[in-house]
Design a protein around this motif. Structure first.
Motif, short mmCIF file in Angstrom:
data_model
loop_
_atom_site.label_atom_id
_atom_site.label_comp_id
_atom_site.label_asym_id
_atom_site.label_seq_id
_atom_site.Cartn_x
_atom_site.Cartn_y
_atom_site.Cartn_z
N PRO A 56 0.83 -1.02 0.08
CA PRO A 56 -0.17 -0.18 0.13
C PRO A 56 0.92 1.35 -0.01
CG PRO A 56 0.33 -0.89 2.00
CD PRO A 56 0.93 -1.81 1.42
N HIS A 57 2.03 1.17 -0.31
CA HIS A 57 2.84 2.39 -0.03
C HIS A 57 3.97 2.43 -1.17
CE1 HIS A 57 4.87 5.35 2.76
NE2 HIS A 57 5.08 5.62 1.59
N THR A 58 3.77 2.86 -2.45
CA THR A 58 4.76 2.92 -3.47
C THR A 58 4.82 4.42 -3.93
OG1 THR A 58 3.25 2.24 -5.19
CG2 THR A 58 4.54 0.41 -4.05
N HIS A 59 5.87 4.54 -4.61
CA HIS A 59 6.05 5.85 -5.31
C HIS A 59 6.83 5.42 -6.85
CE1 HIS A 59 5.15 8.29 -1.84
NE2 HIS A 59 6.16 7.48 -1.25
N LEU A 60 5.91 4.97 -7.70
CA LEU A 60 6.50 4.70 -8.98
C LEU A 60 6.56 5.82 -9.97
CD1 LEU A 60 4.38 1.29 -9.22
CD2 LEU A 60 6.94 1.54 -8.48
N PHE A 147 -6.41 9.67 2.25
CA PHE A 147 -5.87 10.88 1.77
C PHE A 147 -4.42 11.02 2.64
CE2 PHE A 147 -8.90 12.88 -0.89
CZ PHE A 147 -9.79 12.08 -0.80
N LYS A 148 -3.54 11.15 2.06
CA LYS A 148 -2.16 11.41 2.60
C LYS A 148 -1.73 12.61 2.94
CE LYS A 148 2.42 10.05 3.16
NZ LYS A 148 3.18 9.42 1.87
N HIS A 149 -1.19 12.96 4.23
CA HIS A 149 -0.71 14.37 4.36
C HIS A 149 0.82 14.05 4.94
CE1 HIS A 149 -4.93 14.11 5.08
NE2 HIS A 149 -4.92 15.45 4.75
N VAL A 236 1.77 6.00 7.84
CA VAL A 236 2.64 5.30 7.13
C VAL A 236 3.91 5.08 7.71
CG1 VAL A 236 1.30 6.14 5.21
CG2 VAL A 236 3.30 7.07 5.55
N HIS A 237 4.83 4.46 7.04
CA HIS A 237 6.08 3.95 7.59
C HIS A 237 6.35 4.31 8.98
CE1 HIS A 237 6.74 8.08 6.37
NE2 HIS A 237 6.87 8.00 5.19
N THR A 238 5.83 3.50 9.92
CA THR A 238 6.12 3.56 11.26
C THR A 238 7.33 2.88 11.39
OG1 THR A 238 3.69 3.32 11.97
CG2 THR A 238 5.15 3.15 13.54
N THR A 313 6.47 -1.10 1.78
CA THR A 313 7.74 -0.91 1.32
C THR A 313 8.48 0.67 1.09
OG1 THR A 313 7.46 -0.70 -0.96
CG2 THR A 313 8.00 -3.30 0.03
N ASP A 314 7.21 1.55 0.84
CA ASP A 314 7.71 2.91 0.39
C ASP A 314 8.67 2.70 -0.95
OD1 ASP A 314 7.69 5.92 0.42
OD2 ASP A 314 8.71 5.97 2.22
N HIS A 315 8.45 1.86 -1.71
CA HIS A 315 9.33 1.54 -2.74
C HIS A 315 9.49 2.94 -3.59
CE1 HIS A 315 11.14 -1.22 -5.85
NE2 HIS A 315 10.88 -0.29 -6.62
ZN LIG Z 1 6.35 7.43 0.91
#
Ligand SMILES: [Zn+2]
Ligand SMILES: [Zn+2]
Ligand SMILES: [Zn+2]
Ligand SMILES: [Zn+2]
Ligand SMILES: [Zn+2]
Ligand SMILES: [Zn+2]
Ligand SMILES: [Zn+2]
Ligand SMILES: [Zn+2]
Lengths: 485, 485, 485, 485
Positions: A56-60, A147-149, A236-238, A313-315
Motif C-alpha cells: 500500500p505504499h509505493t512511489h512509482l 488521503f495522505k498528509h 505510514v512507515h512507522t 515498502t515505500d518503494h
Molecule cells: Zn512514501
C-alpha cells in the motif's frame, strides 16, 4: 475462456489453513474445494496458496528534479509480481496549488502500463477551497477514500496543524481515512541546517537529522488532531518505538489508528549509514531512516500483537546516479529505496521461519489487513469464491540470495543485496493471469486495472456514531449572567 | 537593627523535621538552634516553621484590553503573604515585535509596590534577531534564566515549532531554562470556531475547546523540541494525565523536564463549568480548564512520586465585570482565576491532612523544588543560616472557610468559596518583616525586591555534557562516492 | 580533643554546591563557613567535600557452607573507606526457626571490628508467632526499622505470599519498612533444574535461570502485597527494566516504593558470563545477574528521573576458590561479587563525568537518599552542623585503573579489573577520623559504631493516614436479607 | 432431510458485511449466495445473519455444597440460544487428587441434555504424576486443548507457582493452551480474614477482598510463568485495568496472551454492591467483582484495539436461596452470576449501537475470535460453506426490557433486571435446528454435541519455534576453570 486450477496446495488466509484446490475463471476465483479440474493446472504440491501481496505504499515513476524514480508502473509491478505482490497503491501528489483532480490525471497516465492492479491514495499537499471541494469529488467519483498528509518536507509537501485539522475534519464528514507521513518538518529542517553547518554532510547525517523523536512527536500530534476531527488515521512507515508507542497509546484508548512498518525497518538497521562507502549509505537514504535493533524489536512485536497492522515498502527507486545528487549535502540525496520485490520473501524468512509470525499472520500483514482498511476486501486480500484471482503459490522451501543483478526492479542495486531468503513464489497470479510461472516472468504490460474503493467503512461509521454520542453539549442556563443580577 | 526569634516551633523543610528556634537579623536567618534570644519573639508553639511559599506562576496587573487584571503587585503579594507565600514569579510579556528589555521595563515599573520578593520569567512571544540578542542580555545582565513560550493563543502570544526550536537552542547555548504553556493553539482555534458556529458559546465551551488531548500533545511536542535543542524544560500548569504522561515518559528516558500542577486543578473539577450560573462558570475560565477527577488523581500521584515538581496558581485575577466581556462568546472571557492566597492552605488540607503528602513534601512542592529549579536556592526555599528570612509559621490546627468577602485579593469572588481549610499561617515573614501577625496583615508596600537568578544551573551543565558526548559524528570516508569508482 | 578543618574545598550536598570550610570536633561537624581554623588542616583545594557514601546493601562475613565470604567487617569497611564510603548496612539473617534476636546477636559480634559506622537490616526468613513478637522488639528496642524478605532462594531464605503479607502488615502496624529481594524463587528453581538437565551447567546458566522477567514479576508482586498491607517498600538490587517498570508504575500511582540499582548493573553487562574463562564468569555470578545494555540505560534513566533512589553494591565477596564450588553445577556457585571500594569512583566516572548525573544527584544516590529512607538523616548523609563528620573530600581529577592487586578488599579479583576511573577520595573521614589520607589508609579497627534508626518515618505516617482514610467501610443495611422479606 | 434457507438478510462476519441468502442442509451451511431456495424459509429482511455466539466461560450445574448452580446444560443452553449463543464451553473441575478423566466423565454425564453444542476446558486443580499423564490423554484422545488453572480459591482449587510452571511446561510440550483465573489467592484469603475480623461481613466486603490490584498481580505472574514455559495464555474474566495493563504489556512484547472481559464487567459497576438490599448485592457476588467506570472504559478500549479478545459471561447461576448461605459471612456467598441469555443483546446495545464496536467486531468478540483461539474455527464462528449452521438472525430493531420473570435461565433474578436492550435474535439456529423462532423457543433437549478441538494451533507452533530459536545455549569453554590454572 481458459480456466485454471491450482492443485494440491494448502490454502493459507488470514484466518484459515486448509487443503483445497482453487479454480480460476475470468480472473476470478469460482470454486474452492477438493479435486477441482480446469483447462490449465498449476501444481501447488508442498506450497501454500495465499492471497497475493498488497503493497500500500509505493512511489512509482515519482517526479524528482525533472526526472523520475527509476521504477515505473511497468517495472515496479513486475518486481512486485516476482515477489508475490499483486497490487500496489501509489500516491498521487499534487503540486502546490494544483487541483487534486489534475494530479490524479497525471497518475492515471503513468499507471497504464501496470502489470498488476493498483489503486491510489490522494495526497493533500496544500489547503484551500479547491482542495476542500476536490476531496468530495475524489471520494465520491474517483474511488479513493485515503488521503495522505506530509508533516515533513517543509517548503514542499508539508502541511501545518490547522491544515491537517481542516483536511481531517473534511474527511470525517465524507467518510474518508486520513494518512500521515509523520515527522516534524520544522525540526528536521533546523537539525539539517545545523548538521550541514557543522560539516556533517554525509548520508549518515540524513539519519541524524530525523531521529526517532521527531517521528514519534509527529505521530502523536497527528493522532491528537485525528481524534479531535473524528477521523480514522493510518500512519505510514512507522519505523520506531517512539512512533509505535504513540500508536499503541492511542489504540489503548480505543482510538482508530493503524501503523505500517516497512520491511526495510524490520530487517535493516542504522549501521548501514555508517558504511564507509558513500554509495552504500546513500542508497539507503529514506525517510524515516533505518533505526537500531531495539526499534526493530518493537516493530516485530507490534505485528505480533496487532498494534501494527501492515507491512509495506515505500518503494521509491532512485538510482545511484540520482543518489549522487547529494554528494556534499545529504539533504540533496533523493529519499527512497526499493523493496517491492523482496518484501514478502524477506518477511517470510525473518517472520514466519523464525516463529515470530504464523503463516496466517503473514497473510494478514502483507495483504488482508490492508485490503480491509482500504475497503477493497474481499475483492483483494482474500481466497474466497468471487474474489479476484490475485494469488501467490508460495513455496516455503524455495530459496535464493537477493542480488541486484538478477532482479526485476530497474534500480542498479538492492538494499538487501546478499541476504538469503527461503520462501518464494512458485506462481503469482494477477486476476487469473500467471505472471510468475515457476521462476519465469510472464507479465502482461497494461494488464493492471485501477481498484476503486468506497468511503464510509464500518470503522468510519462506528467512529462517527461515537463522536456524535459524546459531542459537547451546551449547558442550559436561565439567565446570563445570573449571579446577583 | 531589631532581631526576631521564632520560638518553640518545629522546623519543617524539604528534608528535615526538628525542633529549633530561628533567629532573624537584617532580613536573614542568622542562627538556628535551641534557646535562641532576640529583641522580638514570635511564639511558634504547636506550629511548623517552614520556608515561605514561592508561587512561580502569577500574572499581576496583567494587561487586558486596555485594562488590567485586578490584583496588582501590591494586592497580589499581600494575598500571597496572607496565605504563607513569600515570593512570586511573574511573566514579562513582550508585545509582538517589542524588545524583551522594553517589556521587562514595564514589569519593573509594576513591581515597585510589591509586599514581598519577586522575580520574572521572560516570555518569548515572537522570534527575530533582536530577540536572539536580547536573550543574552536578559540572562547575563538582568538575572533571569527562565523563558516562557506560548504554544497557544494563536495570533497573539503563540510561537510555532521552528521559533520554539530556535529559542530553545539559544537557551541551551546560554544556560537558560525553557518554559512552555502547552496547548496546541491551532487546534484550539479550530475547535473554538466550530463550537461557536454550533451555538456552543457558554463558558463550558471554553473547556470543550481545550480538551486534555490538546494539552498532552503540545507538552509532548515541547519535550521533543527541548530534547533536540538540549535544554531543560519546565511545563507550566500541567493540568491533566495526558500532559503528565508525556512528562513522565520523558523523565523515564532521563530527560530533564519538570511539570507544575496548579492548586486549582488539584482540587476543583470540570463540573464547575456546568453550573447553571454563567458567572460561576465564567469566573473559573482559565487555560487549561479544570479537568475531571481522574486527572486530579494523576496530578496528586505525580506530586507523590516526583514526576511533578511544583504547585503553583497561575493567579490572574479578572473580575466578574471583566469576565462578562465574554457573554455570548466564550472566547472573549478573559482567562484567569485567583489562588495566591489559598494555595498553601488548600494544599495542606487536601494533601498533608489526608496523608497524600508528608509535611516535607509539602515544603518541597510549594517552595524548595522551585527555588532549586529557578536557581535561587538556598536564598529562597530554605531554612538555613544565611538564607533570606522568608518564613511561614504554620499552625496546623487553625482553620477557616474561604470567602471572597474576607480575602486580601482584590477580586470580587473566590473559586474556592466555601471550602474549609485547616492549616494556616500564624506568622508570615518576608525577609524578616512580619507581614502576617496572628491574623493581622502588616504588609509594607514596596518592601519586595527583585530576586536575580543566574543561568547555567547544575542541570544545564550536566545536560550539555551529555549532549556533547552523544552528539552526531561524521563517518570517515576514503572516497566519495566510493563504490565502483 | 584535636579539631580538624577541611579547607578550600567546595561543599557538594544533595541540595547545594558552595565554597566553605568545614570544622570537625569530636567526630561531629561543628562549623561550616569561610576561613575556619582547626588543629589539623586537610587541604581540599580543587576538591568537593561531600557526605561520605552509604552502602545500604552489604553481606560482610556472610555464612556459606561452613565458611564465610572473604570480606568481613574489618576488610569490608576498609575497602569502603578507601572508596569514599563511610557507612554500610548489612543484613542480619536468621536461620529457619531462629529468633530474630539471636541472629542479631551473631551480627553484633561480627561487626565489632568495623572501621566505619554501620547498621543492620533484619531479614524475615520464616514466619511464626516468635517472629511476629521479635519484630516489635527489633523495631522498638534495637534501632532497626527495615526488614528484608527473600522471594527467591527456595528451600532456604524464601518466604511465600501469605508470609510476606503477614510480615508486611506487622511492619505497617509498627511503622517499619519492608524490603524485598525480588525474584520468583519457584520459577528460578524450575528453570535451574531444566537447565542442568539440559547440560547447561556453566556460570552463564546462572543468568539464564534468572531472567529479567522473574525479577520483574516478583517486584510487581511485592508491590501489590505492600500496597494491600499499607507499608512502604524498598526493592533491593533492581537490575532491569522489568523490575524498574513495576516500580515506576507503582510510583505513578502514588505508591511509596523505592528501587536500588547496584553499581555492577549500571556498568557491567551480561556478556561477562559469556567469557570463555570459567573463573571470569563465575566470579561475576550474583543474583540478579548482570543484564544487557538496554537494562543499563533504564537504570541510569531511573537515577536521573528519581524513579530509582539509591546506588548500592550487594557486596558479598566470595573468593575464586569458593566460586569453584560450582564447577559442573552453576547452582552451587556462591552468589556474590565485590564493589564496596569501587562504587563511588565508578558512579562518578560513568555518571557525573558523562553528564548523566549532576554532582548533587551523585551525593543523593550514594548517600543522602538512603539516609532519609533509612531514617538516619541528617546524622548521616549530610554536611550540616551537628551531623556526623562522615565526609569524603573528592578529587575529580584523581584517576586510577582498578586492580585487584592493589585493592583493600580481601577478595582475589575485582569485577571492574582494568576499568579506568577518574574521581577518587583525597580524604575520607569517618566520624572525624581521617581513614584515608591522600592515598594512605589509616583505618582504626573497631572505630565503627552501630547506627540506630527509628521507625515511623514521615512516609510511614503519611501512608498510614491515607490508608485509614480510604479503608473499606461496611454498607449500612436495614434488614439482611431485605428483598421481599 | 429438510433444507432451510435464510432469505434477504445481510451476512455479517468478523470480516465482511454483504447481502446473501444462506442454505442449510444437515446442520451445515451448504450454499451462500443470492436467491437461494430451500424447503423452509426464514425471513431475515432487515436483519444481520451472523455466526451464533460462543460463550467460552460457563459453569452449568456447577457443584456447590452438595447441591448445584441452578442452570444445568438444558436450561443454560436454552438461555444461551434465546440470546443468540449457540455454543458454550464449560469447565471440567477435578476434585483434589481426582483424575482428570474421572472429572471429565462427570461433565460428559451432565452435558447430555444440552440444547446446543458445547466443549470443555479441563481444569488443573492439583499436580502430580497422574495429572501429568492425564493431560496427554485429554489432549490427544479427548479433544480438549485448553487447561484452566485457579490462582485463587486457596485450599480448594488453587495451585501455586511451581505447579503452574509444571503444568504450563507440560502444555507447551503437548501443544495445549494455558488458562488462568487470575487473583492472588493468598492475599485474598488474608484480606478476607481481616475484613471479617473487622466486622465487614456484607457482600460489599467480597469486593473489598478482591481489589483490582490482586487480579492485576496474578495476571502479571501468570504471564511471566507462561512466557518462561513457552505456552500461549488465555486470561479468563479480565475485569480491570490492572489486569488489562499486564496483558497489554505482555502483548506489546510480542507475547501470546489473550484477555476475556465479561459482559457484566463491561456494563455493571461496583456501586451494585453498595445497594442497601443485601440480596441485591449478594446476587452480584462473583470473582472478580464488578469494578468502577474507569475499569469499564479500559475494557471497552481493549475490545476496540484488540488487546482484549473475547466477551464471555462466567455464567454460574446461584439462586437467592443459595446466596443467602453467606448471610453474616461474605466468604460463604457462592460466587457466580448469570448472563448467558443477555450477553449478546447487552453487548450490541452498549457496544454496537453506541459506535464503540463495528458489527464485525461484535461478531469477532462474541464468536469468531474464541473459535480461532480454541481451534474450532471455521466449524464454529464462521458463515462459510461447510461450517456448522450455528447462526443467529439478528434484528437490530427488536428491543425488550430484561426481566427475570420472562427469562429462560432458571435463576430467580437477573443482574441486568430493568436494562433496555435493542438488538435481539429473530432466529437462532443450532446446527440447522431453529431453536429460536421469532420469539418462540423451540429447543431440542440433547441436540447439543461435544465439539472436539485439536492441540498444536498455529500460534502454538510459532511460539515453539521462536522459543527454540532463542533458547539458552551453553558457552564453549576450553578448560574449567581456566584462569591461571
Ligand atoms: Zn512514501
Ligand atoms: Zn513518507
Ligand atoms: Zn498559561
Ligand atoms: Zn499563566
Ligand atoms: Zn539479594
Ligand atoms: Zn544482598
Ligand atoms: Zn473464575
Ligand atoms: Zn469461571
Amino acid at each position: 475462456m481458459v480456466t485454471k486450477v491450482i492443485k494440491n496446495g494448502t490454502i493459507v488466509t488470514a484466518d484459515l489453513t486448509y487443503k483445497a484446490d482453487v479454480l480460476v475463471e475470468n480472473g476470478v476465483i469460482t470454486q474452492i474445494g477438493p479435486n477441482l479440474k480446469g483447462d490449465e493446472e498449476l501444481d501447488a504440491t508442498g506450497c501454500y496458496v495465499m492471497p497475493g501481496g498488497i503493497d500500500p505504499h509505493t512511489h512509482l515513476e515519482m517526479p524528482f528534479m525533472g526526472t523520475y524514480s527509476s521504477d515505473d508502473f511497468e517495472s515496479g509491478t513486475r518486481a512486485g509480481l516476482a515477489g508475490g505482490t499483486t497490487m500496489v497503491v501509489d500516491f498521487a501528489l499534487p503540486s502546490p496549488g494544483e487541483s487534486l483532480l489534475d494530479a490524479l490525471k497525471r497518475w492515471d497516465n503513468k499507471s497504464t502500463r501496470a502489470n498488476c492492479d493498483y489503486s491510489f491514495h490522494m495526497a493533500v499537499t496544500w489547503w484551500g477551497e479547491q482542495v476542500f471541494d476536490d476531496i468530495k469529488t475524489v471520494i465520491q467519483e474517483r474511488g479513493i477514500n485515503t488521503f495522505k498528509h506530509f508533516m515533513a518536507y517543509k517548503g514542499a509537501l508539508m502541511v501545518n496543524d490547522d491544515e491537517l485539522y481542516s483536511s481531517f475534519q473534511r474527511l470525517a464528514e465524507l467518510g474518508g481515512i486520513a494518512m500521515v507521513h509523520a515527522e516534524n518538518g520544522d525540526v528536521v529542517a533546523e537539525l539539517s541546517a545545523k548538521l550541514l553547518a557543522a560539516g556533517n554532510n554525509g548520508p549518515e547525517a540524513h539519519a541524524y537529522s530525523r531521529p526517532p523523536q521527531v517521528e514519534g512527536e509527529a505521530t502523536n500530534r497527528a493522532i491528537m488532531i485525528a481524534d479531535m476531527a473524528g477521523v480514522p488515521l493510518y500512519v505510514v512507515h512507522t519505523s520506531c518505538e517512539d512512533s509505535h508507542e504513540a500508536i499503541r497509546r492511542a489504540r489503548m484508548q480505543g482510538k482508530r489508528v493503524w501503523g505500517e512498518p516497512l520491511i526495510q525497518h524490520l530487517t535493516l538497521d542504522e549501521s548501514e549509514y555508517f558504511n564507509p562507502d558513500w554509495d552504500h549509505a546513500a542508497r539507503r537514504v529514506m525517510s524515516p531512516p533505518f533505526r537500531n535493533k531495539q526499534h526493530q524489536d518493537s516493530l516485530w512485536a507490534g505485528l505480533q500483537s496487532g498494534s501494527l497492522s501492515v507491512v509495506a515498502t515505500d518503494h521509491c527507486a532512485f538510482t545511484t546516479e540520482q543518489k549522487r545528487n547529494g554528494i556534499g549535502d545529504f539533504t540533496q540525496i533523493p529519499n527512497g529505496t526499493g523493496g517491492l520485490e523482496d518484501r514478502m520473501p524477506m518477511l517470510w524468512t525473518h517472520g514466519v521461519a523464525t516463529g515470530r509470525l504464523t503463516p496466517n499472520e503473514f497473510v494478514a500483514v502483507t495483504s488482508t489487513n490492508i485490503a480491509k482498511i482500504l475497503n477493497c476486501y474481499p475483492k483483494k486480500g482474500a481466497v474466497l469464491v468471487g474474489a479476484d484471482a490475485d494469488l501467490v503459490v508460495w513455496d516455503p522451501e524455495k530459496s535464493k540470495t537477493i542480488q541486484a543483478s538478477t532482479q526485476q526492479s530497474s534500480i542498479d542495486y538492492n538494499v538487501f543485496e546478499g541476504h538469503e531468503v527461503k520462501g518464494l513464489p512458485r506462481f503469482t497470479l494477477t486476476r487469473g493471469h500467471v505472471a510468475v510461472h515457476d521462476g519465469e516472468i510472464r507479465c502482461q504490460e497494461g494488464h493492471g486495472k485501477f481498484v476503486s474503493r468506497e468511503a464510509n467503512t464500518t470503522v468510519n461509521k462506528a467512529l462517527s456514531s461515537w463522536k456524535e454520542l459524546t459531542a459537547p453539549r451546551p449547558v442550559e442556563r436561565s439567565g446570563i449572567p445570573a449571579t446577583g443580577v
